[in-house]
Design an enzyme around this catalytic site. Structure first.
Site, short mmCIF file in Angstrom:
data_model
loop_
_atom_site.label_atom_id
_atom_site.label_comp_id
_atom_site.label_asym_id
_atom_site.label_seq_id
_atom_site.Cartn_x
_atom_site.Cartn_y
_atom_site.Cartn_z
N HIS A 1 0.85 -1.20 0.00
CA HIS A 1 0.00 0.00 0.00
C HIS A 1 0.88 1.24 0.00
O HIS A 1 2.07 1.17 0.30
CB HIS A 1 -0.90 0.03 1.24
CG HIS A 1 -0.13 0.18 2.52
ND1 HIS A 1 0.53 -0.85 3.14
CD2 HIS A 1 0.12 1.27 3.29
CE1 HIS A 1 1.14 -0.43 4.22
NE2 HIS A 1 0.92 0.87 4.34
N ASP B 1 0.74 5.17 1.85
CA ASP B 1 0.01 5.81 2.95
C ASP B 1 -0.80 6.98 2.38
O ASP B 1 -0.37 7.64 1.43
CB ASP B 1 0.99 6.29 4.03
CG ASP B 1 1.64 5.12 4.76
OD1 ASP B 1 1.19 3.97 4.59
OD2 ASP B 1 2.62 5.35 5.51
N HIS C 1 4.78 0.13 -0.11
CA HIS C 1 5.54 -0.66 0.86
C HIS C 1 4.65 -1.75 1.44
O HIS C 1 3.44 -1.72 1.28
CB HIS C 1 6.14 0.24 1.95
CG HIS C 1 5.15 1.13 2.63
ND1 HIS C 1 4.60 2.26 2.04
CD2 HIS C 1 4.58 1.07 3.87
CE1 HIS C 1 3.76 2.85 2.87
NE2 HIS C 1 3.72 2.14 4.00
N ARG D 1 6.01 -8.99 15.72
CA ARG D 1 6.68 -7.71 15.43
C ARG D 1 5.72 -6.59 15.78
O ARG D 1 4.51 -6.71 15.61
CB ARG D 1 7.04 -7.66 13.96
CG ARG D 1 7.59 -6.33 13.47
CD ARG D 1 7.99 -6.43 12.00
NE ARG D 1 8.61 -5.19 11.55
CZ ARG D 1 7.93 -4.19 11.03
NH1 ARG D 1 6.62 -4.26 10.87
NH2 ARG D 1 8.56 -3.09 10.65
#
Ligand SMILES: C=C1C[C@]23C[C@@]1(O)CC[C@H]2[C@@]12CC[C@H](O)[C@@](C)(C(=O)O1)[C@H]2[C@@H]3C(=O)O
Ligand SMILES: O=C(O)CCC(=O)C(=O)O
Ligand SMILES: [Fe+2]
Length: 355
Positions: free
Chosen positions: A233, A235, A289, A299
């Site tokens: 996607h 941002d 990204h 994570r």
């Protein structure tokens, strides 16, 4: 994985079992087969910018630092900053509170009043809303929090005596206040380096309570070679400041290829969002990204999104404009509609003017 993690984890396998079946992936499928998400991905250092140069005595050094920020935003759309002014203990505290809130049972996190945190409905998200195929599934959960929920002065009876989340609000508030100064500083530099004279542009469009904070958790994923932690996607904001732990998994597209970002404990990651790409008429790049899944380690990351209010109009700073003008509210709505309809975000290309 311990018992606690199990009741905390969203039910990915159960909910998306038809998707796995459709792709012929059963619980016994070996995970040693590799796909593009795990194979031959280059690890490269992002441009690393030392922000202490912004207060150097020599004016030339200050200008060079601003130039480096603008160049990285043009060429990479991503960079790392050190000496960024966010104290290490504040980052640790944020991480600690974030871990605690994600450790709460899944049923409480997804519940209507979300552990009494008084967050807007839909702030807790997990998986993907309408994946058509495995590549549209994100193996992660997130609290996507409008800062307005945190900044409002309404008295809070938060946590209702739950020691696990009693500090969360004040920690998020302190963290967001400090990070918002950094976000504004960087955004103002990017406006200045375009030679634009409207130097109050960012302050006029954005305020601390129009921004968003997103706490991400990526649980270990048994199907890591078939599923992503967060699907590709861009941002939707002006820019994002990201704090990640040391597990790794963030990847971005550079020169048409995926590259992995090596975690740096001293650095924050900055990336350009769609609004800066639109306003700068394509000069600054909002880059795709994703986060790859990990079979063993969970994570955590925290993202601060510099956003304007819903009625703010975004129009390129100069003609001829690549994109038609739109309000941020309209943009967000279009993203949500596309995600519902196609399973993924289409983004800025929807607003391109075909000359
Ligand atoms: C399913 C999706 C929701 C999302 C857009 C996407 O297609 C993929 C990632 C999601 C994300 C992550 C970063 C930002 O929080 C966000 C607003 C964005 O631009 O991409 C969200 C989108 C969302 O939650 O609506
Ligand atoms: O977790 C990460 O490293 C990236 C998160 C991200 O891209 C986002 O929240 O928009
Ligand atoms: Fe992102």
């Amino acid at each position: 994985m311990d018992r606690n993690a199990n009741i905390s984890d969203p039910p990915f396998e159960e909910t998306y079992k038809n998707l796995f079946l459709k792709h012929n992936i059963t619980p016994l499928t070996t995970t040693t087969t590799t796909t593009t998400t795990t194979a031959t991905i280059e690890v490269r250092d992002l441009p690393l910018i030392d922000l202490s140069r912004l207060v150097a005595t020599a004016a030339k050094e200050r200008e060079n630092c601003k130039r480096d920020i603008a160049n990285a935003s043009r060429e990479w759309g991503f960079f790392q900053v050190v000496n960024h002014g966010i104290p290490h203990r504040m980052l640790e505290e944020m991480n600690k509170e974030q871990v605690k809130v994600f450790r709460e049972p899944f049923n409480k996190k997804k519940g209507d009043n979300c552990m009494n945190l008084r967050l807007s409905p839909g702030s807790y998200r997990w998986g993907s809303p309408t994946p058509n195929c495995l590549s549209q599934l994100s193996w992660s959960e997130a609290f996507h929090i409008p800062m307005n929920d945190i900044c409002s002065n309404a008295p809070r009876n938060i946590a209702n005596g739950n020691p696990n989340i009693s500090n969360l609000c004040s920690t998020v508030k302190q963290f967001a206040t400090t990070v918002s100064e950094l976000a504004n500083k960087l955004a103002n530099i990017l406006v200045e380096k375009l030679g634009h004279d409207e130097l109050t542009f960012i302050e006029e469009k954005c305020s601390p309570n129009t921004c968003y904070l997103r706490m991400n958790r990526y649980p270990p994923c048994p199907k890591y070679s078939h599923v992503l932690g967060l699907m590709p996607h861009t941002d939707s904001d002006f820019l994002t400041i990201l704090y990640q732990d040391q597990v790794g998994g963030l990847q971005l597209v550079k020169d048409g290829r995926w590259i992995s970002v090596k975690p740096n404990p001293e650095a924050l990651i900055v990336n350009i969002g769609d609004l800066f790409q639109a306003w700068s008429n394509g000069v600054y790049k909002s880059v795709v990204h994703r986060v790859v899944a990990n079979p063993r380690f969970e994570r955590f990351s925290t993202a601060y999104f510099l956003c304007p209010s819903g009625d703010a109009v975004i129009q390129s700073y100069r003609e001829p404009s690549m994109y038609r003008k739109f309000s941020f509210g309209e943009y967000r709505q279009q993203v949500q509609q596309d995600v519902r309809e196609f399973g993924h975000k289409i983004g800025l290309s929807r607003f391109l003017i075909c000359n």
